[in-house]
Design a protein around this motif. Structure first.
Motif, mmCIF file in Angstrom:
data_model
loop_
_atom_site.group_PDB
_atom_site.id
_atom_site.type_symbol
_atom_site.label_atom_id
_atom_site.label_comp_id
_atom_site.label_asym_id
_atom_site.label_seq_id
_atom_site.Cartn_x
_atom_site.Cartn_y
_atom_site.Cartn_z
ATOM 1 N N UNK A 367 0.858 -1.199 0.000
ATOM 2 C CA UNK A 367 0.000 0.000 0.000
ATOM 3 C C UNK A 367 0.891 1.244 0.000
ATOM 4 N N UNK A 368 0.757 2.038 -1.048
ATOM 5 C CA UNK A 368 1.538 3.275 -1.177
ATOM 6 C C UNK A 368 0.933 4.320 -0.256
ATOM 7 N N UNK A 369 1.622 4.640 0.802
ATOM 8 C CA UNK A 369 1.045 5.447 1.881
ATOM 9 C C UNK A 369 0.505 6.796 1.405
ATOM 10 N N UNK A 370 1.157 7.387 0.404
ATOM 11 C CA UNK A 370 0.712 8.707 -0.051
ATOM 12 C C UNK A 370 -0.642 8.665 -0.763
ATOM 13 N N UNK A 371 -1.113 7.483 -1.085
ATOM 14 C CA UNK A 371 -2.414 7.349 -1.740
ATOM 15 C C UNK A 371 -3.550 7.289 -0.731
ATOM 16 N N UNK A 372 -3.240 7.327 0.549
ATOM 17 C CA UNK A 372 -4.253 7.180 1.596
ATOM 18 C C UNK A 372 -4.384 8.465 2.403
ATOM 19 N N UNK A 373 -5.472 8.538 3.163
ATOM 20 C CA UNK A 373 -5.726 9.699 4.003
ATOM 21 C C UNK A 373 -4.596 9.873 5.018
ATOM 22 N N UNK A 375 -1.670 10.404 4.427
ATOM 23 C CA UNK A 375 -0.441 9.777 3.911
ATOM 24 C C UNK A 375 -0.018 8.587 4.757
ATOM 25 N N UNK A 376 -0.999 7.793 5.165
ATOM 26 C CA UNK A 376 -0.719 6.652 6.038
ATOM 27 C C UNK A 376 -1.596 5.470 5.669
ATOM 28 N N UNK A 377 -0.963 4.296 5.636
ATOM 29 C CA UNK A 377 -1.717 3.046 5.443
ATOM 30 C C UNK A 377 -1.189 2.019 6.428
ATOM 31 N N UNK A 378 -2.055 1.371 7.154
ATOM 32 C CA UNK A 378 -1.624 0.421 8.184
ATOM 33 C C UNK A 378 -1.226 -0.902 7.541
ATOM 34 N N UNK A 379 0.029 -1.265 7.706
ATOM 35 C CA UNK A 379 0.550 -2.539 7.213
ATOM 36 C C UNK A 379 1.798 -2.875 8.014
ATOM 37 N N UNK A 380 2.228 -4.122 7.940
ATOM 38 C CA UNK A 380 3.389 -4.552 8.723
ATOM 39 C C UNK A 380 4.666 -4.378 7.917
ATOM 40 N N UNK A 407 1.781 9.035 16.763
ATOM 41 C CA UNK A 407 1.904 7.610 16.432
ATOM 42 C C UNK A 407 0.714 6.798 16.947
ATOM 43 N N UNK A 408 0.235 7.153 18.131
ATOM 44 C CA UNK A 408 -0.948 6.462 18.688
ATOM 45 C C UNK A 408 -2.176 6.707 17.809
ATOM 46 N N UNK A 409 -2.283 7.922 17.300
ATOM 47 C CA UNK A 409 -3.414 8.248 16.438
ATOM 48 C C UNK A 409 -3.367 7.428 15.152
ATOM 49 N N UNK A 410 -2.150 7.240 14.611
ATOM 50 C CA UNK A 410 -2.007 6.475 13.371
ATOM 51 C C UNK A 410 -2.167 4.975 13.607
ATOM 52 N N UNK A 411 -1.457 4.454 14.596
ATOM 53 C CA UNK A 411 -1.313 3.016 14.771
ATOM 54 C C UNK A 411 -2.212 2.420 15.854
ATOM 55 N N UNK A 412 -2.818 3.277 16.622
ATOM 56 C CA UNK A 412 -3.698 2.840 17.716
ATOM 57 C C UNK A 412 -2.952 1.907 18.667
ATOM 58 N N UNK A 413 -3.358 0.656 18.767
ATOM 59 C CA UNK A 413 -2.779 -0.247 19.779
ATOM 60 C C UNK A 413 -1.307 -0.553 19.545
#
Length: 417
Positions: A367-373, A375-380, A407-413
């Motif tokens: 997932x190209x992060x810049x294509x998402x709201x 500029x973030x996409x959750x992936x490992x 970081x908490x806002x982006x990644x939550x847990x």
């Protein structure tokens, strides 16, 4: 009173202690002096091994005008004034002590006079001239390497002082032990003789020199600093710990101790660059920028003005909020790498420049992060075996508290510190 080292300064090569490879019978430098054909030269060696003495002996031996500058305090105007004086005097020798402290502009100011033979330049340096003297000037000079004085040379100097100097003779000195004198002086003849004089002055007649007496008096009378010994490491440690402890007064004091002791200003600047990341890090990322700019500026400016730049940086670093989170993060990651070895890169973040790699699912589902709201996409992004591992833990300071919340806002847990 004139210091003992100056009172004993030899006026001819036969009285010089050490450096026989340069000044002994048949040596290169001796032949130059004997013929009166003195080239411009750089004398490179440790402190107190005879660089200034050799320069004065050369001038005296060939009976030519002798001008002297110290790169610690001289500027371009002083150089130009010296060249003007040499032009009028004809054939003058210009001696520049610690020439490595001159910046490029100051060294360039010497070039024309050296090329035209207006002056014979003798520069003294404790640093490798290949790195510290610009190539144009260096190509016009012979480089002579002076060796550190051996213990036998230093003891010979002590006995010379006891025999030749009236003030020392009056103290009826008994030289029982020399180890402390030799150790503290660090092979520096000037430092040895001046220390010897301090010890003799402090003792009653007869002045009995023992290691205990030397250490006791030296601790009270002089600020001990050895650029290569224990004090070198103790004082840089005190400096860095003062920065880490947010005490700008202590940091400037230890900085002054190093400068006064002749410490390499680039060494000090390098250590501040390290401290900017190790001790301040993410709490104030600008600290690294300033420390690196300080290192660059010190290289360009040289001493004595560089002391102001070092002071500004030391005060800024000491007064900055502190965090070692970047230091802890990389050490934690290195420990994991050491333990787990070369874990495979997850397929979805592998590079896929060929059809074969794409057929093997390299880059699939990335997932190209810049294509998402935002500029973030959750992936490992970590290898499967250590997925979810945490290395960076934000410090408790204003800037990293902002990062923690971000970081908490982006990644939550996943980044729920």
């Amino acid at each position: 009173m004139t210091p003992l080292a100056e009172r004993l300064r030899p006026h001819s090569l036969k009285d010089l202690v050490g450096q026989e490879h340069l000044t002994g019978d048949g040596s290169i430098l001796r032949k130059s002096i004997d013929t009166g054909n003195i080239p411009s030269m750089i004398l490179w060696g440790p402190p107190g091994v005879g660089k200034t003495t050799i320069a004065t002996i050369i001038a005296h031996s060939v009976n030519r005008p002798f001008l002297s500058l110290s790169a610690i305090s001289a500027g371009v105007k002083d150089i130009r004034d010296a060249i003007a004086t040499a032009t009028a005097a004809r054939g003058a020798i210009l001696f520049i002590d610690e020439i490595h402290r001159f910046n490029k502009g100051q060294q360039d100011a010497l070039l024309g006079a050296v090329e035209k033979g207006i002056i014979t330049l003798i520069g003294a340096t404790t640093e490798n001239p290949s790195f510290e003297v610009n190539s144009a000037l260096l190509s016009r000079c012979q480089v002579y390497v002076l060796k550190a004085l051996e213990e036998k040379d230093l003891i010979k100097l002590l006995h010379l002082a006891m025999e030749a100097d009236e003030t020392i003779r009056d103290k009826n000195v008994q030289l029982k032990e020399t180890e402390a004198l030799i150790t503290i002086s660090g092979g520096d003849a000037r430092k040895l003789l001046n220390l010897f004089e301090i010890i003799c002055d402090a003792l009653e007649v007869p002045a009995i020199i023992t290691n205990d007496a030397v250490m006791r008096i030296a601790q009270k009378k002089i600020a001990l600093y050895d650029k290569t010994g224990e004090q070198h490491y103790d004082i840089i440690s005190a400096f860095i710990k003062s920065i880490r402890g947010s005490d700008p007064n202590a940091a400037v004091y230890w900085l002054a101790r190093m400068i006064e002791g002749g410490e390499d200003i680039k060494f000090i600047a390098r250590r501040m660059v390290i401290s900017a990341s190790e001790d301040i890090g993410m709490a104030n990322a600008n600290a690294l920028l300033l420390a690196n700019a300080t290192f660059e500026a010190v290289n360009k400016i040289g001493y004595p003005e560089a002391r102001i730049i070092l002071s500004q940086c030391a005060i800024y670093l000491a007064s900055s909020p502190k965090s070692n989170s970047a230091y802890m993060a990389i050490d934690s990651a290195l420990a994991t790498v050491s333990k787990t070895g070369d874990l495979p890169v997850p397929l979805h973040i592998r590079n896929a420049p060929t059809k074969l790699m794409k057929s093997l699912d390299y880059g699939k589902d990335y997932k190209y992060s810049h294509s998402f709201e935002n500029n973030f996409s959750e992936q490992e992004y970590l290898p499967e075996k250590i997925a979810g591992a945490a290395f960076y833990e934000p410090g408790n300071n204003a800037r990293e508290n902002e990062l923690r919340n971000y970081l908490k806002k982006l990644w939550k847990d996943k980044y729920n510190y």
